[in-house]
Scaffold this motif. Structure first.
Motif, PDB file in Angstrom:
ATOM      1  N   GLY A 228       6.739   3.461 -10.241  1.00 20.33           N
ATOM      2  CA  GLY A 228       5.318   3.525  -9.925  1.00 20.33           C
ATOM      3  C   GLY A 228       4.537   4.321 -10.949  1.00 20.33           C
ATOM      4  N   LEU A 229       5.105   5.446 -11.393  1.00 18.52           N
ATOM      5  CA  LEU A 229       4.436   6.280 -12.398  1.00 18.52           C
ATOM      6  C   LEU A 229       4.304   5.550 -13.733  1.00 18.52           C
ATOM      7  N   THR A 230       5.337   4.780 -14.084  1.00 15.32           N
ATOM      8  CA  THR A 230       5.282   4.022 -15.341  1.00 15.32           C
ATOM      9  C   THR A 230       4.224   2.926 -15.261  1.00 15.32           C
ATOM     10  N   LEU A 231       4.189   2.226 -14.125  1.00 17.83           N
ATOM     11  CA  LEU A 231       3.164   1.190 -13.935  1.00 17.83           C
ATOM     12  C   LEU A 231       1.760   1.806 -13.964  1.00 17.83           C
ATOM     13  N   MET A 237      -2.438  -0.506 -11.714  1.00 14.67           N
ATOM     14  CA  MET A 237      -2.655   0.348 -10.547  1.00 14.67           C
ATOM     15  C   MET A 237      -2.272  -0.311  -9.222  1.00 14.67           C
ATOM     16  N   THR A 238      -2.554  -1.597  -9.074  1.00 14.21           N
ATOM     17  CA  THR A 238      -2.244  -2.285  -7.814  1.00 14.21           C
ATOM     18  C   THR A 238      -0.741  -2.301  -7.560  1.00 14.21           C
ATOM     19  N   LYS A 239       0.029  -2.644  -8.591  1.00 15.30           N
ATOM     20  CA  LYS A 239       1.487  -2.658  -8.459  1.00 15.30           C
ATOM     21  C   LYS A 239       2.024  -1.253  -8.180  1.00 15.30           C
ATOM     22  N   ALA A 240       1.465  -0.260  -8.862  1.00 17.72           N
ATOM     23  CA  ALA A 240       1.911   1.115  -8.668  1.00 17.72           C
ATOM     24  C   ALA A 240       1.644   1.559  -7.230  1.00 17.72           C
ATOM     25  N   ARG A 241       0.436   1.256  -6.714  1.00 23.27           N
ATOM     26  CA  ARG A 241       0.099   1.649  -5.349  1.00 23.27           C
ATOM     27  C   ARG A 241       1.029   0.976  -4.344  1.00 23.27           C
ATOM     28  N   GLU A 242       1.334  -0.285  -4.552  1.00 21.55           N
ATOM     29  CA  GLU A 242       2.226  -1.006  -3.632  1.00 21.55           C
ATOM     30  C   GLU A 242       3.604  -0.354  -3.578  1.00 21.55           C
ATOM     31  N   ILE A 243       4.097   0.070  -4.736  1.00 22.92           N
ATOM     32  CA  ILE A 243       5.418   0.701  -4.787  1.00 22.92           C
ATOM     33  C   ILE A 243       5.399   2.051  -4.080  1.00 22.92           C
ATOM     34  N   LEU A 267       0.674   9.041  -4.652  1.00 21.01           N
ATOM     35  CA  LEU A 267      -0.452   8.216  -4.200  1.00 21.01           C
ATOM     36  C   LEU A 267      -1.780   8.956  -4.378  1.00 21.01           C
ATOM     37  N   ALA A 268      -1.774  10.247  -4.098  1.00 28.30           N
ATOM     38  CA  ALA A 268      -2.995  11.047  -4.240  1.00 28.30           C
ATOM     39  C   ALA A 268      -3.459  11.059  -5.692  1.00 28.30           C
ATOM     40  N   LEU A 274      -8.144   6.481  -9.889  1.00 30.66           N
ATOM     41  CA  LEU A 274      -9.030   5.361  -9.553  1.00 30.66           C
ATOM     42  C   LEU A 274     -10.456   5.836  -9.218  1.00 30.66           C
ATOM     43  N   GLY A 275     -10.647   7.146  -9.179  1.00 28.07           N
ATOM     44  CA  GLY A 275     -11.973   7.676  -8.876  1.00 28.07           C
ATOM     45  C   GLY A 275     -12.268   7.792  -7.398  1.00 28.07           C
ATOM     46  N   ASP A 276     -11.249   7.594  -6.558  1.00 26.06           N
ATOM     47  CA  ASP A 276     -11.422   7.690  -5.100  1.00 26.06           C
ATOM     48  C   ASP A 276     -11.045   9.106  -4.666  1.00 26.06           C
TER      49      ASP A 276
END
Length: 288
Positions: A228-231, A237-243, A267-268, A274-276
Motif C-alpha cells: 500500500g505504501l509503495t502504491l 491512491m485508490t489501490k493503496a486505500r483498498e489495500i 490510512l490516515a 489526499l487533502g482530506d
C-alpha cells in the motif's frame, strides 16, 4: 543428586501463592501449570536462582537464568537491564564454548539495540552472531541472521550492502517459503527506500503471493501495508486505500491491535495526502 519434594506440600505452597495472587493457575489436560502474575515477581524469582547456580558451578544453568531475566526486561522494554542480562548469558556461553547459544545471545542483543533504534550497534551484534553461525548446520538461523544484517544496512541507508546480504540469504534459504517471502519483503523495502518503486512493487507482489500460502496473517499484513505504501508513493491512491482498508478489516476481525494501529495510521496518512484532513484526523485519533 536430585531434590525430593513432597507433592502434597508443594501443592499446598502453590495454592498459597495463588491465593496471594502471586501466581495464576492454568488448567492442562494432565496437570495444572502456574505462571507469575507480575513480571517483577518473576524476575525476583529468577534472580534468586543466580547465586544458587553459581554456588554449584552450573554455568549452563546460570546462563539460562540470565536469558530468562533478559526476556522479562525485553518484554517490559527495560532495554539496559535486558542488555546486561543477555550479555551475562553470552559471556557464560562463550566460556562453555557453546557457539550456537552464544550466537543466539548476540542475535537477541542485536534485537534490543534495534528496538532502541541503534542500528549500528545491532549490525555489530548481528555480525558477531554470523561469525559464530557460519559453517554450522542450522541454515535457517543463519539465513535469518543474514536478513537481520541486511535490515541494519537498509536502516543505515547502505542499500548496496543490504542487497548483498539478502542475496546471501536467498542462496541459503532453499525451499523455506517463509524465509523466501521475508527476503522478498526486505528487498522490496530496500528498493522502496531507494525510490525504485516499480522494482519494490514487483518484489512485494511476489512476497504476497508466497505469504498467502502460509498461515501467517500478521506477516501478510506487513506485506500488504508495504504494498500500500509503495502504491501510495507511485500516486495510485485508490489501490493503496483498498489495500489498507482490506488489511484493517482483517486485523480487526482477528483482534490484532498492533496491525489495526498500523493500518489506521497508514490510512490516515493517505487521506492527509489526499487533502482530506477531517478523515485523516479521525483515523489518527482512532489509531491512538
Amino acid at each position: 543428586d536430585t531434590l525430593s519434594i513432597d507433592e502434597q506440600w508443594l501443592d499446598e505452597q502453590l495454592r498459597k501463592l495463588v491465593e496471594a495472587e502471586l501466581l495464576y493457575e492454568q488448567s492442562a489436560a494432565s496437570s495444572p501449570s502456574y505462571r507469575f502474575k507480575h513480571a517483577l515477581i518473576q524476575e525476583a524469582a529468577y534472580q534468586s536462582l543466580v547465586p544458587i547456580t553459581q554456588a554449584v558451578g552450573d554455568a549452563a544453568g546460570e546462563a539460562v537464568v540470565h536469558s530468562a531475566i533478559g526476556l522479562i526486561h525485553f518484554a517490559s522494554r527495560n532495554w539496559q537491564a535486558a542488555l546486561e542480562a543477555f550479555t551475562a548469558a553470552k559471556q557464560l556461553h562463550a566460556q562453555l564454548g557453546d557457539k550456537a547459544d552464544e550466537a543466539g545471545d548476540w542475535s537477541i542483543i542485536g534485537s534490543v539495540y534495534g528496538s532502541r533504534g541503534q542500528y549500528r550497534e545491532k549490525l555489530d551484534a548481528s555480525l558477531h552472531a554470523l561469525a559464530l553461525l557460519q559453517g554450522g548446520s542450522n541454515r535457517q538461523v543463519e539465513t535469518q541472521n543474514l536478513i537481520d544484517i541486511a535490515d541494519c544496512y537498509n536502516a543505515l541507508h547502505e542499500s548496496r550492502q543490504a542487497l548483498e546480504y539478502l542475496d546471501k540469504a536467498q542462496a541459503l534459504a532453499g525451499n523455506d517459503n517463509t524465509q523466501k517471502a521475508m527476503i522478498l519483503v526486505e528487498s522490496g523495502e530496500v528498493y522502496y527506500d531507494d525510490s525504485r518503486l516499480d522494482k519494490a512493487l514487483d518484489l512485494e507482489n511476489q512476497a504476497l503471493d508466497l505469504a498467502l500460502k502460509l498461515d501467517k496473517p500478521a506477516f501478510v499484513s506487513r506485506i500488504r501495508n508495504d504494498l500500500g505504501l509503495t502504491l501510495q508513493a507511485k500516486g495510485e491512491m485508490t489501490k493503496a486505500r483498498e489495500i489498507f482498508e482490506q488489511d484493517l478489516a482483517e486485523a480487526r476481525n482477528r483482534h490484532d491491535i498492533q496491525q489495526t494501529h498500523t493500518s489506521l495510521s497508514n490510512l490516515a496518512r493517505l487521506h492527509q495526502d489526499l487533502g482530506d484532513s477531517q478523515e485523516s484526523v479521525k483515523l489518527f485519533e482512532e489509531s491512538d
